[in-house]
Design an enzyme around this catalytic site. Sequence first.
Site, short mmCIF file in Angstrom:
data_model
loop_
_atom_site.label_atom_id
_atom_site.label_comp_id
_atom_site.label_asym_id
_atom_site.label_seq_id
_atom_site.Cartn_x
_atom_site.Cartn_y
_atom_site.Cartn_z
N GLY A 62 0.84 -1.18 0.00
CA GLY A 62 0.00 0.00 0.00
C GLY A 62 0.87 1.23 0.00
O GLY A 62 2.09 1.15 0.24
N GLN B 197 2.75 9.86 1.86
CA GLN B 197 4.09 9.28 1.74
C GLN B 197 4.82 9.78 0.50
O GLN B 197 6.04 9.63 0.40
CB GLN B 197 4.03 7.75 1.69
CG GLN B 197 3.65 7.11 3.00
CD GLN B 197 3.59 5.61 2.85
OE1 GLN B 197 2.54 5.06 2.52
NE2 GLN B 197 4.72 4.94 3.07
N CYS C 115 7.53 -0.72 6.26
CA CYS C 115 6.96 0.45 5.60
C CYS C 115 7.94 1.01 4.59
O CYS C 115 9.14 1.08 4.87
CB CYS C 115 6.62 1.51 6.66
SG CYS C 115 5.89 3.01 6.01
N LEU C 116 7.43 1.43 3.45
CA LEU C 116 8.29 2.03 2.43
C LEU C 116 8.93 3.33 2.94
O LEU C 116 10.00 3.71 2.46
CB LEU C 116 7.50 2.30 1.15
CG LEU C 116 6.97 1.06 0.43
CD1 LEU C 116 6.08 1.46 -0.73
CD2 LEU C 116 8.11 0.17 -0.04
N HIS D 225 -2.62 0.15 8.65
CA HIS D 225 -1.29 0.71 8.44
C HIS D 225 -1.36 1.90 7.49
O HIS D 225 -0.79 2.96 7.76
CB HIS D 225 -0.36 -0.37 7.89
CG HIS D 225 1.01 0.11 7.56
ND1 HIS D 225 2.11 -0.18 8.33
CD2 HIS D 225 1.47 0.88 6.53
CE1 HIS D 225 3.18 0.39 7.79
NE2 HIS D 225 2.81 1.03 6.70
N GLU D 226 -2.05 1.73 6.36
CA GLU D 226 -2.10 2.80 5.36
C GLU D 226 -2.91 3.99 5.84
O GLU D 226 -2.51 5.14 5.65
CB GLU D 226 -2.65 2.26 4.03
CG GLU D 226 -1.78 1.21 3.38
CD GLU D 226 -0.32 1.61 3.24
OE1 GLU D 226 -0.02 2.80 3.02
OE2 GLU D 226 0.54 0.72 3.33
N HIS E 47 -1.18 6.48 8.16
CA HIS E 47 -0.34 7.50 7.52
C HIS E 47 -1.09 8.81 7.36
O HIS E 47 -0.50 9.90 7.45
CB HIS E 47 0.14 7.03 6.14
CG HIS E 47 1.31 6.12 6.19
ND1 HIS E 47 2.55 6.50 6.66
CD2 HIS E 47 1.44 4.83 5.79
CE1 HIS E 47 3.40 5.49 6.56
NE2 HIS E 47 2.75 4.47 6.04
#
Length: 191
Positions: A49, A54, A102-103, A144-145, A148
């Site tokens: 995701g 981000q 996480c990215l 998680h997404e 953000h």
Amino acid sequence: MTLLKIASIGAPVLRQRAREVSPQELASPELQTFVDDLVETMHDASGAGLAAIQVHRAIRIVAIHVQDNPRYPYKPNIPLTILVNPVLTPLSEERFDNYEGCLSVPDLRGVVSRWAELRVQALDRHGAPIDTVVRGITAGTYQHEVDHLDGVLFVDRVTDPTTLTTWKEFARHHEAGFRERVEAVVKRWGS
């Protein structure tokens, strides 16, 4: 399409609360192109995701897609989903421990407690309402997404810092045990 720059932990944008997107803004060609770029960037980085914040856009949009993802081979597949202005509501008190990465937090993983069942309310990329229920590991990905969008990173939710690990050490010491727990969550919740 354009690949977008992914912000890393420490970038102030990751700690902002993203603003809601109006129906008029969502319908604009510029924002529709941005959604395409967000999805392309997520796929290029092998993410499960990616939130708009981000990639330095503090708006309430996330892309989620898991299709035999090499970074997360144990995650159930999730069809490409775009959530605009999402609201998540837990449907039970049941939780599970999820090893997350996480990215925006390169080469780090840690255990986070997540709700096991959620109601998801949002708009899709074309402004149509979404009202669905997600469970298990999939519910963890959604949480998680959406975190953000409120300036929250998974490291903020890690309750035991001794679970923090690099990806290499995760694969070496923790992945086998975690896969067993994931299989139990998938068996229990179907996703």
